[in-house]
Design an enzyme around this catalytic site. Structure first.
Site, PDB file in Angstrom:
ATOM      1  N   HIS A  47      42.258  14.390  14.329  1.00  0.00           N
ATOM      2  CA  HIS A  47      41.521  14.083  13.003  1.00  0.00           C
ATOM      3  C   HIS A  47      41.743  12.771  12.766  1.00  0.00           C
ATOM      4  CE1 HIS A  47      40.658  14.232   8.586  1.00  0.00           C
ATOM      5  NE2 HIS A  47      40.045  15.302   9.063  1.00  0.00           N
ATOM      6  N   ASP A  65      50.488  17.898  13.086  1.00  0.00           N
ATOM      7  CA  ASP A  65      49.579  17.989  12.224  1.00  0.00           C
ATOM      8  C   ASP A  65      48.993  19.409  11.915  1.00  0.00           C
ATOM      9  OD1 ASP A  65      47.401  18.200  10.381  1.00  0.00           O
ATOM     10  OD2 ASP A  65      46.174  16.562  11.371  1.00  0.00           O
ATOM     11  N   GLN A  79      45.154  22.739  10.444  1.00  0.00           N
ATOM     12  CA  GLN A  79      44.181  24.121  10.731  1.00  0.00           C
ATOM     13  C   GLN A  79      45.217  25.030  11.521  1.00  0.00           C
ATOM     14  OE1 GLN A  79      41.279  24.226  10.385  1.00  0.00           O
ATOM     15  NE2 GLN A  79      40.873  22.049   9.858  1.00  0.00           N
ATOM     16  N   LYS A  99      42.888  24.281   2.753  1.00  0.00           N
ATOM     17  CA  LYS A  99      42.325  24.897   3.934  1.00  0.00           C
ATOM     18  C   LYS A  99      42.945  26.095   4.118  1.00  0.00           C
ATOM     19  CE  LYS A  99      41.407  20.538   6.136  1.00  0.00           C
ATOM     20  NZ  LYS A  99      40.021  20.318   6.317  1.00  0.00           N
ATOM     21  N   CYS A 152      35.284  14.373  11.386  1.00  0.00           N
ATOM     22  CA  CYS A 152      36.363  13.504  11.436  1.00  0.00           C
ATOM     23  C   CYS A 152      37.062  13.292  12.656  1.00  0.00           C
ATOM     24  CB  CYS A 152      37.265  13.754  10.210  1.00  0.00           C
ATOM     25  SG  CYS A 152      36.719  13.152   8.732  1.00  0.00           S
TER      26      CYS A 152
HETATM   27  C1  LIG Z   1      43.474  18.785  11.819  1.00  0.00           C
HETATM   28  C2  LIG Z   1      43.213  18.218  10.455  1.00  0.00           C
HETATM   29  N1  LIG Z   1      44.173  17.198   9.897  1.00  0.00           N
HETATM   30  C3  LIG Z   1      44.026  16.634   8.896  1.00  0.00           C
HETATM   31  C4  LIG Z   1      43.029  16.877   7.975  1.00  0.00           C
HETATM   32  C5  LIG Z   1      42.877  16.395   6.606  1.00  0.00           C
HETATM   33  O1  LIG Z   1      43.439  17.017   5.559  1.00  0.00           O
HETATM   34  P1  LIG Z   1      43.083  16.557   3.957  1.00  0.00           P
HETATM   35  O2  LIG Z   1      41.780  15.936   4.204  1.00  0.00           O
HETATM   36  O3  LIG Z   1      42.995  17.693   3.139  1.00  0.00           O
HETATM   37  O4  LIG Z   1      44.039  15.393   3.816  1.00  0.00           O
HETATM   38  C6  LIG Z   1      42.232  17.837   8.312  1.00  0.00           C
HETATM   39  C7  LIG Z   1      40.951  18.192   7.287  1.00  0.00           C
HETATM   40  O5  LIG Z   1      40.059  17.881   7.103  1.00  0.00           O
HETATM   41  C8  LIG Z   1      42.123  18.456   9.581  1.00  0.00           C
HETATM   42  O6  LIG Z   1      41.384  19.390   9.710  1.00  0.00           O
END
Ligand SMILES: Cc1ncc(COP(=O)(O)O)c(C=O)c1O
Ligand SMILES: Cc1ncc(COP(=O)(O)O)c(C=O)c1O
Lengths: 144, 412, 412, 144
Positions: C127, C205, C208, C231, C369
């Site tokens: 991401h 990370d 998910q 999430k 993203c």
């Molecule tokens: C794999 C992953 N990493 C990071 C994020 C970022 O999370 P957040 O936008 O809540 O900071 C997301 C979701 O948007 C994600 O799916």
């Protein structure tokens, strides 16, 4: 008066969309409208004519007719977006530059498409309308 | 307006569910509003309604819920911009709070602009949030951090301010709009004008001003203004940075991630425009929406009515506390927000605070995150602070004075 | 367990008020859970209850409400620590979300440790949140950012991973536990072991993974782990960073302000211990408490039951979508969370998403993203992504397949 | 057995506090208890004996008696904190090092003072108890 032109075309579109009370029917109709879009010439499908901020790509060009009106040609890689562009072109194309720059596009609200017009909407209808007005304003400035 | 403000608590107390509760069997008297204000039902219910009925991630979603959530969140940004008189909505950047907002400026602006020749000017009445971020970036860049003096009565030493501007030629000047410990309201517009004349940028910490005063960033003519929602009847976890468009545009981003980019590749990434450039990741959507509702609530009540009401409360508290022997009010500036700090000869604020708590009264004791100010005033154990909100009544202050009297007697 | 998971949505759908609503006159089918999950009533009500009954600023308050709020907030930290199997509660740092947490590590660890000789390794399925912060700090320090390849079926190229470790000797390796675009679950424990053997630190990370999988950071043996509450059935504006105590202790702070200090003066400031050193300012108190409730809810349902249910849904979706002509599923790794990305020959995902929305169905379209991944897979317009949660039913997937069929027919 | 000692003293304190159903009476009693605190010698009121993490200052010293028990002396600049320290000293002082290190201090809960024991509470009762146990554990280790 091309102000009257834009206004009567909006009325036409509003009446047309009143027939549909389901979103899917509206989209069906938009898809049809996209098919009649005055196509932008292939060599003009460059970054210069690309509208930013859309999930789908939109190319838009504006030309001045001999009578001083503005004509739009356009295309998109997404079909519904093309329909939205087609709708805008149908309402605005052929009107005076100044009328376009200042037009009150209430029909978008009336047919329920205002939510597609929000600047945060990813289809970039808002950027598209902005770009059409910019083209027209630039032409109007040159004409006066 | 006078009449309206006299009846203010009566009219609005039922908006705040928490004010019905008891503490240690006694009616809660909540006098810790400078730490965090309580929330009106509209804010609580607005957040619930969002989470129950139209929650979705925002901005990139093509579906209906995403659209509703985006409109509500961006609508809240617009409400903030209007409330503080910003020229452009995109001058308002959502942050995690005031602290986060000041760090954003200290890091994004400071690291790009400060060198070892530079000075940052702050005041001795700043909250740690407007000191430590500057200390950190100054330490990194070898820049100097200089504090402006505070006078005995808790007003800022404006002569020292003028001479610091002249002597140090700072690149950035940061100061509170209103002090969380003393209540002092600083003459921010004049101070910004002086700073501007001296070639400095200004950051105004409005954390304690937003709940109490009308704010007009264009009239103040500051370069940056920060505030936090939870002190202004809003949710936790949210605040904002206002910055003049030209500054925000020229500043590099601070946090990287989704939303703040235009396009990403391993060869190179381009950043999004304002305000998104500074808003990486999923924002605090429910908080933004609820903060918009809090501002609506404040505007419905009328910020001038709140200001006026609190000024009366401060006068009343000063007078009533004056009857207690050995009690000294810390901070008697002519213009104050609803904050009254005090010490009692020979007694520890902690003891007093504990004995007020035993009587159902919530006050704060200690240094209030303004240790340098406490050192400056020679108050090693800090103060006891009562702080007011729109719903605070004269009767509550009277009860607090009686409770304080009892506490003093127990401890003597 | 099998039986429990078969009946899962039936048992829990009434916990989610939003699932009762209509969109464009049709029953909402919410298949955008990877962007953000919906909230059970317990979470919504827990946040409301906090704001209505015991809100106060935390940590330094000596009064009863401050005490209740502090206990609840710190209790939530304990729940997170237990949920992810951290060895120490203070290894859990509250952040604004995953993005904020990764930026914290990239800035606080990265700026102190990366030099122009160093490499950071990530993967092509990251991401933007796990790419851009590293790009920014690498650009600053002159370090190199290298991506590991992704195979055709959406699994990570583990051979390339091994050779990147050997060739680049990275100082830090960052990768998703599960991909938000492909659903792929990475073999994180093995990957961490390999990285460790190569002398690299690891940041996983888990954005998910948290909503779908049991997480045990000690079994994974990563150095850092991040996730985001919204999430995982939790509130917006909150997430956490887990870090091994020794790393967190040796890292400098990132944001400065209140809470993160032990004492402040203009002569010099000393910082607080863990976890407060990294938590400057008033935190998102209601969010922390609500996130604790979300984890309670998940544990009540059983993470294995959720995992099992979603695995069945993915199998069902893969099979059902396979009946549509010209449709290709993007991401067919053997181990997946509840994410199904797809493209349809010659059709733009945006058109499909819009026509699903018209039928009451929330899906996401675009690059999710993960632009570098889309470029890598040659999917310039991105994909249409359906993503599942504990409350998703087979019937909803069937409805989505029928709706998709209708959309394809309209567009052809 | 000094385990029994700690336990019976806790019982004593619990019964004493049962008389009060109002917090203010409890505090009144704590204030009294603070007055009887075995005072730390003035020259020992140094940073070495200062307990961190309190809004009020607490100094605490531990000494071994000839019989191998631990005796505490203490002081605070806040009166209620002094009472809390006094209470802890009264329950623990004179017991065996090991018994102190391992004592189950349920009385704090029973008299409603557990909320003062939370690590996030600014009076630092928690740090105080931890420090007393640390002193005792160090002594116990030396003794064995
Ligand atoms: C794999 C992953 N990493 C990071 C994020 C970022 O999370 P957040 O936008 O809540 O900071 C997301 C979701 O948007 C994600 O799916
Ligand atoms: C004057 C002032 N500045 C900054 C802050 C920090 O606000 P927050 O903790 O919400 O970031 C506060 C409140 O604590 C404050 O009173």
């Amino acid at each position: 008066m091309s102000e009257g032109l834009i206004s009567s075309r909006q009325q036409e579109v509003i009446e047309e969309f009143e027939l549909f009370d389901d979103w899917m029917d509206k989209y069906e109709h938009l898809i049809e409208l996209g098919k009649d879009i005055p196509a932008i010439q292939p060599h003009r499908k460059t970054d210069d004519h690309l509208i930013k901020g859309c999930q789908s790509k939109v190319w838009l060009a504006a030309d001045e007719t001999d009578s001083g009106a503005v004509e739009f040609t356009a295309d998109s890689d997404a079909i519904i977006t093309k329909g939205l562009v087609g709708l805008m072109v149908r309402v605005l194309s052929g009107a005076d530059a100044r009328a376009i720059a200042e037009a009150d596009l209430h029909f978008l609200d009336a047919i329920g498409l205002h939510q597609h017009l929000s600047p945060t909407r990813s289809n970039g209808l808002a950027s598209m309308v902005k770009q059409m007005r910019l083209y027209a304003a630039a032409l109007a400035a040159r004409q006066s | 307006m006078m009449m309206a403000s006299l009846n203010l608590p009566e009219r609005i107390r039922q908006d705040f569910p928490i004010l019905q509760r008891k503490v240690h069997g006694k009616d809660l008297v909540y006098l810790d509003n400078a730490a965090s204000a309580q929330k009106p039902l509209a804010v609580i219910e607005g957040q619930r309604e969002y989470l129950s009925n139209y929650h979705a991630n925002i901005h990139r979603g093509a579906h209906h819920l995403a659209q509703l959530a985006t409109e509500a969140f961006e609508g809240a940004r617009g409400k903030i911009a209007t409330h503080i008189g910003a020229a452009h909505t995109e001058e308002v950047v959502f942050t995690g709070g005031s602290t986060d907002a000041i760090n954003l400026v200290a890091q994004a602006w400071g690291r790009a602009n400060l060198t070892s020749d530079d000075t940052v000017l702050v005041t001795r009445m700043e909250h740690h949030a407007n000191i430590v971020p500057w200390q950190m970036v100054c330490a990194e860049k070898g820049a100097k951090l200089v504090p402006v003096n505070v006078l005995e009565d808790g007003t800022l030493d404006l002569d020292d301010y003028a001479s610091c501007l002249e002597q140090h030629q700072p690149k950035m000047v940061g100061f509170v709009h209103a002090s969380n410990t003393l209540g002092t309201i600083n003459p921010v517009a004049e101070m910004c004008a002086q700073a501007k004349a001296a070639g400095a940028l200004t950051l105004v910490d409005g954390s304690q001003a937003l709940p109490h005063l009308n704010i007009d960033v264009q009239a103040i003519d500051c370069d940056f203004y920060v505030a936090t929602a939870h002190k202004a009847y809003g949710p936790t976890g949210l605040g904002f940075l206002y910055g003049k468009k030209s500054h925000l545009e020229s500043m590099p981003p601070w946090r990287g991630g989704g939303e703040m980019i235009e396009s990403v590749s391993f060869e190179g990434t381009t950043f999004n425009g304002l305000p998104h450039k500074f808003e990486a990741g999923t924002p605090h959507i429910s908080g933004g929406i609820a903060f918009g509702i809090a501002l609506d609530w404040m505007n419905g009540v009328g910020t001038e009515n709140i200001s006026h009401h609190e000024t009366r409360l401060v006068e009343h508290a000063h007078a009533a506390l004056g009857t207690l022997k050995g009690l000294q009010i810390i901070g008697t500036a002519p213009h104050k927000v609803g904050v009254v700090s005090l010490v009692v000869d020979g007694l520890h604020p902690y003891d007093l605070g504990t004995l007020l708590d035993g009587q159902g009264m919530a006050v704060r004791t200690g240094h209030h995150c303004t240790e340098p100010l406490m050192q400056h005033l020679g108050l090693e154990s800090g103060t006891l602070r009562m702080s007011f909100a729109a719903y605070t009544t004269r009767e509550e202050i009277d009860r607090a004075v009686i409770a304080l009297d009892r506490a003093i007697n127990m401890l003597r």
